[in-house]
Scaffold this active site. Structure first.
Site, PDB file in Angstrom:
ATOM      1  N   PHE A   1     -21.925  -3.215  -2.350  1.00 36.17           N
ATOM      2  CA  PHE A   1     -22.921  -2.149  -2.336  1.00 36.17           C
ATOM      3  C   PHE A   1     -22.414  -1.044  -1.398  1.00 36.17           C
ATOM      4  N   ASN A   2     -23.056  -0.722  -0.297  1.00 35.07           N
ATOM      5  CA  ASN A   2     -22.561   0.426   0.495  1.00 35.07           C
ATOM      6  C   ASN A   2     -21.932  -0.027   1.815  1.00 35.07           C
TER       7      ASN A   2
ATOM      8  N   LYS B   1     -13.645   0.903 -12.907  1.00 34.71           N
ATOM      9  CA  LYS B   1     -14.051  -0.430 -12.420  1.00 34.71           C
ATOM     10  C   LYS B   1     -14.592  -1.271 -13.574  1.00 34.71           C
TER      11      LYS B   1
ATOM     12  N   ARG C   1     -28.421  15.290  -4.946  1.00 35.92           N
ATOM     13  CA  ARG C   1     -27.030  15.313  -5.418  1.00 35.92           C
ATOM     14  C   ARG C   1     -27.016  14.774  -6.851  1.00 35.92           C
TER      15      ARG C   1
ATOM     16  N   ASP D   1       0.878  -1.181   0.000  1.00 35.21           N
ATOM     17  CA  ASP D   1       0.000   0.000   0.000  1.00 35.21           C
ATOM     18  C   ASP D   1       0.910   1.224   0.000  1.00 35.21           C
TER      19      ASP D   1
ATOM     20  N   LEU E   1       1.849   0.912  -6.224  1.00 38.32           N
ATOM     21  CA  LEU E   1       1.702  -0.178  -7.214  1.00 38.32           C
ATOM     22  C   LEU E   1       1.929   0.299  -8.646  1.00 38.32           C
TER      23      LEU E   1
ATOM     24  N   TYR F   1     -14.276   7.081 -11.944  1.00 37.36           N
ATOM     25  CA  TYR F   1     -14.095   6.009 -10.950  1.00 37.36           C
ATOM     26  C   TYR F   1     -14.880   4.769 -11.377  1.00 37.36           C
TER      27      TYR F   1
ATOM     28  N   LYS G   1     -10.937   6.220  -4.711  1.00 37.00           N
ATOM     29  CA  LYS G   1     -12.344   5.781  -4.701  1.00 37.00           C
ATOM     30  C   LYS G   1     -13.390   6.892  -4.572  1.00 37.00           C
TER      31      LYS G   1
ATOM     32  N   GLY H   1     -26.472  12.856 -10.120  1.00 35.80           N
ATOM     33  CA  GLY H   1     -25.943  11.506 -10.377  1.00 35.80           C
ATOM     34  C   GLY H   1     -26.493  10.452  -9.439  1.00 35.80           C
ATOM     35  N   ASP H   2     -27.160  10.863  -8.339  1.00 35.39           N
ATOM     36  CA  ASP H   2     -27.680   9.864  -7.389  1.00 35.39           C
ATOM     37  C   ASP H   2     -28.917   9.166  -7.949  1.00 35.39           C
TER      38      ASP H   2
ATOM     39  N   SER I   1     -17.665  -2.808  -7.657  1.00 36.31           N
ATOM     40  CA  SER I   1     -18.599  -1.909  -6.971  1.00 36.31           C
ATOM     41  C   SER I   1     -19.961  -1.955  -7.639  1.00 36.31           C
TER      42      SER I   1
HETATM   43  P1  NAD Z   1      -9.387   3.028   1.023  1.00 31.46           P
HETATM   44  O1  NAD Z   1      -9.011   4.306   0.352  1.00 31.46           O
HETATM   45  O2  NAD Z   1      -9.616   3.047   2.480  1.00 31.46           O
HETATM   46  O3  NAD Z   1      -8.307   1.895   0.692  1.00 31.46           O
HETATM   47  C1  NAD Z   1      -7.627   1.847  -0.529  1.00 31.46           C
HETATM   48  C2  NAD Z   1      -6.146   1.714  -0.223  1.00 31.46           C
HETATM   49  O4  NAD Z   1      -5.420   1.645  -1.451  1.00 31.46           O
HETATM   50  C3  NAD Z   1      -5.597   2.896   0.567  1.00 31.46           C
HETATM   51  O5  NAD Z   1      -4.923   2.434   1.728  1.00 31.46           O
HETATM   52  C4  NAD Z   1      -4.623   3.568  -0.405  1.00 31.46           C
HETATM   53  O6  NAD Z   1      -3.524   4.149   0.271  1.00 31.46           O
HETATM   54  C5  NAD Z   1      -4.238   2.414  -1.310  1.00 31.46           C
HETATM   55  N1  NAD Z   1      -3.820   2.790  -2.663  1.00 31.46           N
HETATM   56  C6  NAD Z   1      -4.447   3.587  -3.561  1.00 31.46           C
HETATM   57  N2  NAD Z   1      -3.724   3.675  -4.691  1.00 31.46           N
HETATM   58  C7  NAD Z   1      -2.601   2.913  -4.513  1.00 31.46           C
HETATM   59  C8  NAD Z   1      -1.470   2.627  -5.311  1.00 31.46           C
HETATM   60  N3  NAD Z   1      -1.307   3.147  -6.536  1.00 31.46           N
HETATM   61  N4  NAD Z   1      -0.507   1.821  -4.801  1.00 31.46           N
HETATM   62  C9  NAD Z   1      -0.621   1.293  -3.560  1.00 31.46           C
HETATM   63  N5  NAD Z   1      -1.675   1.548  -2.766  1.00 31.46           N
HETATM   64  C10 NAD Z   1      -2.659   2.349  -3.227  1.00 31.46           C
HETATM   65  O7  NAD Z   1     -10.691   2.483   0.258  1.00 31.46           O
HETATM   66  P2  NAD Z   1     -11.690   1.313   0.646  1.00 31.46           P
HETATM   67  O8  NAD Z   1     -12.993   1.913   0.985  1.00 31.46           O
HETATM   68  O9  NAD Z   1     -11.056   0.398   1.594  1.00 31.46           O
HETATM   69  O10 NAD Z   1     -11.864   0.628  -0.777  1.00 31.46           O
HETATM   70  C11 NAD Z   1     -11.135  -0.526  -1.144  1.00 31.46           C
HETATM   71  C12 NAD Z   1     -11.568  -0.952  -2.539  1.00 31.46           C
HETATM   72  O11 NAD Z   1     -12.975  -1.194  -2.552  1.00 31.46           O
HETATM   73  C13 NAD Z   1     -11.312   0.089  -3.620  1.00 31.46           C
HETATM   74  O12 NAD Z   1     -10.891  -0.568  -4.790  1.00 31.46           O
HETATM   75  C14 NAD Z   1     -12.673   0.717  -3.821  1.00 31.46           C
HETATM   76  O13 NAD Z   1     -12.809   1.230  -5.123  1.00 31.46           O
HETATM   77  C15 NAD Z   1     -13.591  -0.482  -3.601  1.00 31.46           C
HETATM   78  N6  NAD Z   1     -14.948  -0.110  -3.204  1.00 31.46           N
HETATM   79  C16 NAD Z   1     -15.138   0.663  -2.088  1.00 31.46           C
HETATM   80  C17 NAD Z   1     -16.441   1.028  -1.732  1.00 31.46           C
HETATM   81  C18 NAD Z   1     -16.676   1.894  -0.527  1.00 31.46           C
HETATM   82  O14 NAD Z   1     -17.780   2.457  -0.403  1.00 31.46           O
HETATM   83  N7  NAD Z   1     -15.724   2.044   0.394  1.00 31.46           N
HETATM   84  C19 NAD Z   1     -17.540   0.595  -2.491  1.00 31.46           C
HETATM   85  C20 NAD Z   1     -17.308  -0.210  -3.605  1.00 31.46           C
HETATM   86  C21 NAD Z   1     -15.999  -0.557  -3.952  1.00 31.46           C
HETATM   87  N1  UFG Z   2     -26.092  11.280   1.270  1.00 28.95           N
HETATM   88  C1  UFG Z   2     -26.648  12.371   1.872  1.00 28.95           C
HETATM   89  N2  UFG Z   2     -25.804  13.282   2.446  1.00 28.95           N
HETATM   90  C2  UFG Z   2     -24.447  13.126   2.445  1.00 28.95           C
HETATM   91  C3  UFG Z   2     -23.896  11.994   1.821  1.00 28.95           C
HETATM   92  C4  UFG Z   2     -24.749  11.079   1.232  1.00 28.95           C
HETATM   93  O1  UFG Z   2     -27.867  12.545   1.889  1.00 28.95           O
HETATM   94  O2  UFG Z   2     -23.744  14.001   2.973  1.00 28.95           O
HETATM   95  C5  UFG Z   2     -26.978  10.294   0.651  1.00 28.95           C
HETATM   96  C6  UFG Z   2     -26.729  10.119  -0.833  1.00 28.95           C
HETATM   97  O3  UFG Z   2     -27.451  11.074  -1.569  1.00 28.95           O
HETATM   98  C7  UFG Z   2     -27.187   8.681  -1.058  1.00 28.95           C
HETATM   99  C8  UFG Z   2     -26.869   7.986   0.276  1.00 28.95           C
HETATM  100  O4  UFG Z   2     -26.724   9.033   1.242  1.00 28.95           O
HETATM  101  O5  UFG Z   2     -28.570   8.665  -1.242  1.00 28.95           O
HETATM  102  C9  UFG Z   2     -25.584   7.193   0.231  1.00 28.95           C
HETATM  103  O6  UFG Z   2     -24.554   8.022  -0.284  1.00 28.95           O
HETATM  104  P1  UFG Z   2     -23.026   7.614  -0.258  1.00 28.95           P
HETATM  105  O7  UFG Z   2     -22.255   8.747  -0.862  1.00 28.95           O
HETATM  106  O8  UFG Z   2     -22.634   7.171   1.099  1.00 28.95           O
HETATM  107  O9  UFG Z   2     -22.987   6.327  -1.182  1.00 28.95           O
HETATM  108  P2  UFG Z   2     -23.384   6.169  -2.723  1.00 28.95           P
HETATM  109  O10 UFG Z   2     -24.500   5.203  -2.748  1.00 28.95           O
HETATM  110  O11 UFG Z   2     -23.577   7.431  -3.421  1.00 28.95           O
HETATM  111  O12 UFG Z   2     -22.011   5.595  -3.267  1.00 28.95           O
HETATM  112  C10 UFG Z   2     -21.573   4.317  -2.950  1.00 28.95           C
HETATM  113  C11 UFG Z   2     -20.026   4.233  -2.853  1.00 28.95           C
HETATM  114  C12 UFG Z   2     -19.409   4.503  -4.180  1.00 28.95           C
HETATM  115  C13 UFG Z   2     -20.044   3.666  -5.258  1.00 28.95           C
HETATM  116  C14 UFG Z   2     -21.538   3.854  -5.252  1.00 28.95           C
HETATM  117  C15 UFG Z   2     -22.249   3.016  -6.237  1.00 28.95           C
HETATM  118  O13 UFG Z   2     -19.553   5.156  -1.922  1.00 28.95           O
HETATM  119  O14 UFG Z   2     -18.044   4.144  -4.102  1.00 28.95           O
HETATM  120  O15 UFG Z   2     -22.038   3.504  -3.968  1.00 28.95           O
HETATM  121  O16 UFG Z   2     -21.919   1.705  -5.975  1.00 28.95           O
HETATM  122  F1  UFG Z   2     -19.566   4.050  -6.470  1.00 28.95           F
END
Ligand code: NAD
Ligand code: UFG
Length: 343
Positions: free
Chosen positions: A180-181, A154, A297, A31, A59, A150, A85, A299-300, A125
């Site tokens: 999902f979330n 994916k 927002r 990382d 990476l 983003y 992300k 795009g939601d 995602s």
């Molecule tokens: P995060 O940012 O907490 O973790 C990602 C990690 O990757 C971080 O520690 C960052 O330092 C590292 N990283 C980024 N680019 C790098 C690089 N070039 N080389 C080495 N390390 C690198 O995010 P997360 O929420 O733990 O998400 C993990 C994965 O899950 C991501 O691929 C994200 O797209 C996917 N994902 C997350 C969510 C969500 O809501 N958190 C939803 C769907 C998918």
């Molecule tokens: N929301 C609010 N106020 C805020 C933040 C979010 O009302 O301050 C609402 C959003 O409008 C949405 C819900 O809370 O209705 C969830 O929002 P998030 O931003 O937490 O999550 P999303 O569903 O928009 O996005 C998530 C992940 C993304 C992923 C996406 C689709 O965070 O990485 O789902 O899979 F791309």
């Protein structure tokens, strides 16, 4: 068995590393610490009494990554979390997002091929569906263009991964998990989500408002065609998500996969509105969250939630923790983080 975890110090990565160590796997993390901190390793060790190997490497850096992979060429699989992300940020900084998320993945695949690691679990995602014409969303639901670089990264990686597996090289099989979330934190409150700057996602915004860092949460839209007018999502506890990775990994290493490339939705299969999440948070934690209704927002989607029956049938996985446990653990982590870890 050794597993390489990219992005393993991050939010979902750190929770997955804990469950891997608990399941008896050895872990090596790569990382660049862009969005995480090295101290998470101490906390993983406190929880599991084991310390994963770790190197701070980008990476996208071919040479340094290859040297890491050579040291860990006995690994049987990679779990690939590393990525940028933030959906909104990716729209503004498209080149950087594509460069990091695609570049790191190309390089990872080359390293895996060079040292001969056959299996990969990829963090996909729900965003890959683009929009949600049918509910619940199934793995084979139609895919539409996503609204962000983003999301597009994916979708692209999915194609690259499928083509790589089909091609003649050392990467033989893979599983994409479409999350999902993810919300919540480990029950110890030692690890959790700590976004840098102003949070984009709902739960960190709620916890930061409740603790007094933000004045008020904006509820984005109360005029959707949903039971209370606010948008509905499928929230999943991050520890359940971590378990899904362990199950997917076991499927590959035990050669139980039915095809070389498989995809599973990972959600709880239940939708909660923004107001329902706030209500659960206030009730479970006995704390008020200031909020105001704001415009939608861009795009939601109004509503989406997963059909995760495939994961139930094939991975023997299903979400165990409910919304109350998600919001309670998120609050416990926020309190711990502010008291002990914030610099
Ligand atoms: P995060 O940012 O907490 O973790 C990602 C990690 O990757 C971080 O520690 C960052 O330092 C590292 N990283 C980024 N680019 C790098 C690089 N070039 N080389 C080495 N390390 C690198 O995010 P997360 O929420 O733990 O998400 C993990 C994965 O899950 C991501 O691929 C994200 O797209 C996917 N994902 C997350 C969510 C969500 O809501 N958190 C939803 C769907 C998918
Ligand atoms: N929301 C609010 N106020 C805020 C933040 C979010 O009302 O301050 C609402 C959003 O409008 C949405 C819900 O809370 O209705 C969830 O929002 P998030 O931003 O937490 O999550 P999303 O569903 O928009 O996005 C998530 C992940 C993304 C992923 C996406 C689709 O965070 O990485 O789902 O899979 F791309």
């Amino acid at each position: 068995m050794k597993i390489i975890v990219t992005g393993g110090t991050g939010y979902i990565g750190s929770h997955t590393v804990v469950e891997l160590l608990k399941a008896g796997f050895e872990v090596a993390i790569i990382d660049n610490l862009y969005n995480s901190e090295e101290s998470v390793l101490d906390r993983i060790e406190t929880i599991t009494s084991k310390r994963p190997a770790f190197e701070a490497i980008d990476l996208c850096d071919n040479e340094a990554s290859l040297s890491f992979f050579r040291k860990h060429q006995d690994a049987v699989a990679v779990i690939h979390f590393a990525a940028l992300k933030a959906v909104g940020e990716s729209v503004k900084k498209a080149i950087w997002y594509y460069e990091n998320n695609l570049g790191s993945t190309f390089n990872l695949f080359k390293c895996m091929n060079d040292v001969g690691i056959p299996s990969i679990i990829f963090s996909s995602s729900a965003t890959i569906y683009g929009k949600y014409p049918e509910l619940p969303v199934k793995e084979n639901s139609p895919k539409f263009p996503t609204s962000s670089p983003y999301g597009s990264s994916k979708q692209m990686i999915k194609t690259i991964l499928k083509d790589t597996i089909i091609g003649e090289n050392e990467i033989k099989n893979g599983i994409s998990l479409r999350y999902f979330n993810p919300i919540g934190a480990h029950e110890s409150a030692l690890i959790g989500e700590a976004p840098k700057g102003i949070p984009n996602n709902l739960l960190p915004y709620i916890t930061q408002t409740a603790i007094g860092l933000r004045d008020s949460l904006s509820v984005f839209g109360a005029d959707y065609d949903t039971p209370d007018g606010t948008a509905v999502r499928d929230y999943i506890h991050v520890v359940d998500l971590a378990h899904a990775h362990v199950k997917a990994l076991q499927r590959l290493v035990n050669e139980e996969n039915e095809t070389d490339y498989e995809v599973f939705n990972i959600g709880a299969g239940k939708g909660y509105s923004v107001l329902q999440v706030i209500e659960a948070f206030e009730r479970m934690n006995d704390v008020k969250v200031n909020y105001k209704i704001s415009p939608r927002r861009p795009g939601d989607e109004p509503m989406f939630y997963a059909d995760s029956t495939l994961a139930q049938e094939k991975l023997n996985w299903q979400a165990e923790l409910n919304i109350d446990e998600m919001v309670a653990s998120a609050w416990k982590w926020e309190a711990y983080y502010r008291e002990h870890l914030q610099k």
